[in-house]
Design an enzyme around this catalytic site. Structure first.
Site, PDB file in Angstrom:
ATOM      1  N   HIS A  17      88.430  64.835  59.966  1.00  0.00           N
ATOM      2  CA  HIS A  17      89.559  63.965  59.628  1.00  0.00           C
ATOM      3  C   HIS A  17      90.895  64.507  60.124  1.00  0.00           C
ATOM      4  O   HIS A  17      91.949  64.183  59.569  1.00  0.00           O
ATOM      5  CB  HIS A  17      89.603  63.743  58.107  1.00  0.00           C
ATOM      6  CG  HIS A  17      88.476  62.890  57.615  1.00  0.00           C
ATOM      7  ND1 HIS A  17      88.575  61.526  57.473  1.00  0.00           N
ATOM      8  CD2 HIS A  17      87.216  63.196  57.264  1.00  0.00           C
ATOM      9  CE1 HIS A  17      87.427  61.028  57.032  1.00  0.00           C
ATOM     10  NE2 HIS A  17      86.574  62.036  56.895  1.00  0.00           N
ATOM     11  N   HIS A 104      75.038  70.327  51.517  1.00  0.00           N
ATOM     12  CA  HIS A 104      76.059  70.202  52.549  1.00  0.00           C
ATOM     13  C   HIS A 104      76.654  71.579  52.828  1.00  0.00           C
ATOM     14  O   HIS A 104      76.249  72.583  52.241  1.00  0.00           O
ATOM     15  CB  HIS A 104      77.137  69.205  52.104  1.00  0.00           C
ATOM     16  CG  HIS A 104      77.649  68.342  53.221  1.00  0.00           C
ATOM     17  ND1 HIS A 104      78.332  68.857  54.298  1.00  0.00           N
ATOM     18  CD2 HIS A 104      77.574  67.002  53.418  1.00  0.00           C
ATOM     19  CE1 HIS A 104      78.663  67.871  55.120  1.00  0.00           C
ATOM     20  NE2 HIS A 104      78.212  66.734  54.612  1.00  0.00           N
ATOM     21  N   ASP A 349      76.064  57.866  57.146  1.00  0.00           N
ATOM     22  CA  ASP A 349      74.835  57.322  57.724  1.00  0.00           C
ATOM     23  C   ASP A 349      73.673  57.497  56.753  1.00  0.00           C
ATOM     24  O   ASP A 349      73.455  58.610  56.250  1.00  0.00           O
ATOM     25  CB  ASP A 349      74.490  58.059  59.027  1.00  0.00           C
ATOM     26  CG  ASP A 349      75.510  57.832  60.119  1.00  0.00           C
ATOM     27  OD1 ASP A 349      75.393  56.810  60.799  1.00  0.00           O
ATOM     28  OD2 ASP A 349      76.411  58.677  60.283  1.00  0.00           O
TER      29      ASP A 349
END
Length: 416
Positions: A17, A104, A349
């Protein structure tokens, strides 16, 4: 590190980002015709928002070449390619200030650096791979123009929906039938094209299997879950001699490249794990004269022997886990160890496989480009030496070409 390659060196930059992502490429041969139009098609195949199977993040991923070219040709100097981030939503990641997302990279990045990107996955995000794909598009044009090398990848499985279910070796009596299925698979790898792959938004070239894969992905998406799968990649027309013994064998370099892609969990080349069930007399690839060079009648080796390419098609498979970020609430803990629950926001996704196809192709291209430039450098250095007619023919591969072998003799199929 953020740099890949020894001669064709690729350094990617940017977070998920930040203002932009991109790449600096060093080692591009001079005089290569190049423009953004050569780079954009592969970025378009990788970008988000292509279908209801992918994240709806709306990024155009338009590449701009900032340096290293003039009047449409490479100068041999570093090439910088920039791709702006246009659809950032850092506010979707507020809870990440307190909770590491299960499976993650939030926790491990914080442990490693003592600081992390506050939104998205930072450098662990698949957004970083834009630079890889852009750099590979440049290399791929060189490989195609100079050697006719083709690289094609496709989704071979989603969950338990598989395109090429190879049966396990059972008995000697079934050898012919079993080998026939492998030969059919090798022939398929010789002919599959990207346009067939892209005909489906799943990027599986088998229409019937592709529809089943699509249904499997949507089933996960509909319950805010995710699913993994595998991608097969084939490299055609790679010359012999690529790969560096002993620690930079070509399959080792390919494995390194593939397992650097986000969400990868496995790599196998040639017969892979299936090869562990096959008797040696079947698994060995016999040599045969094909035109002016030796080839093999089978290709369980996957185009690589002794860590060096043998001129046959190179093929391998890469396993991708289900995306870690899902919409379902998951039990976890805050960074200070307080039990809690996290339901991730943002756009993600349900399956990374369709968008990972050009990334797998990219890393294959970067590996072949780097090893090819290494081999070309070795050959060029050798040509500068004075010719030596006294080098034994057996040392320079001239047996059977009308040259004298001297005192060499055959011993158990080898020259002693």
């Amino acid at each position: 590190m953020s740099t890949f390659g020894s001669i064709y060196r690729v350094t990617t930059f940017g977070e998920s980002h930040c203002k932009a992502v991109g790449v600096i490429i060093d080692g591009v041969p001079p005089g290569l015709p190049l423009s953004e139009a050569d780079v954009q098609p592969q970025l378009d195949r990788r970008r988000p928002g292509q279908s209801d199977l992918t994240t709806p993040r709306d990024e155009k991923d338009k590449a701009t070449i900032l340096s290293g070219t003039e009047k449409g040709y490479t100068l041999g100097t570093p090439i910088a390619i920039n791709v702006p981030n246009q659809d950032q939503r850092p506010h979707d990641y507020g809870e990440m200030d307190y909770y590491p997302r299960p499976s993650h990279a939030d926790f491990t990045y914080l442990q490693k650096y003592g600081i992390k990107a506050s939104s998205g996955g930072g450098r662990s995000s698949a957004r970083e791979t834009i630079g890889r794909v852009a750099a590979a598009a440049v290399a791929e044009k060189y490989l195609a123009l100079t050697h006719g090398i083709e690289v094609v990848a496709f989704v071979s499985s989603i969950g338990n929906v598989a395109m090429e279910p190879m049966s396990v070796w059972e008995s000697q009596e079934q050898e012919a039938e079993w080998l026939g299925r492998w030969k059919k698979w090798w022939q398929y790898l010789k002919t599959v094209q990207r346009k067939e792959v892209d005909a489906s938004d799943v990027r599986c070239p088998d229409p019937e299997i592709a529809q089943k894969m699509r249904e499997r992905i949507l089933a996960s998406k509909n319950v805010s879950d995710s699913i993994g799968g595998t991608i097969v990649c084939v490299i055609r027309n790679a010359p012999t001699g690529l790969g560096e013994p002993c620690f930079d064998k070509l399959e080792a370099k390919l494995a390194h490249a593939m397992l650097s892609i986000p969400a990868t969990k496995g790599f196998e080349i040639g017969s892979g794990f299936a090869g562990t069930d096959i008797p040696g007399h079947v698994h060995n690839d016999p040599f045969i004269l094909r035109g002016e060079r030796l080839g093999t009648t089978t290709n369980f080796s996957g185009g690589i022997q002794g860590g060096i390419s043998n001129g046959e098609d190179i093929y391998f498979k890469v396993a991708f886990k289900p995306p870690a970020t899902i919409g379902q609430a998951q039990a976890t803990a805050t960074y200070d160890g307080i039990d809690g629950e996290l339901a991730a926001k943002g756009r993600h996704d349900p399956c990374v496989l369709p968008r990972a196809v050009p990334i797998v192709e990219a890393m294959a291209v970067l590996t072949i480009m780097d090893t090819l430039l290494q081999q070309l450098g070795r050959k060029a250095a050798h040509t500068l030496l004075p010719a030596d007619a006294n080098i034994p023919a057996v040392l320079i591969g001239e047996l059977g070409k009308g040259k004298v072998v001297g005192k060499g003799k055959q011993v158990d199929g080898e020259v002693a």
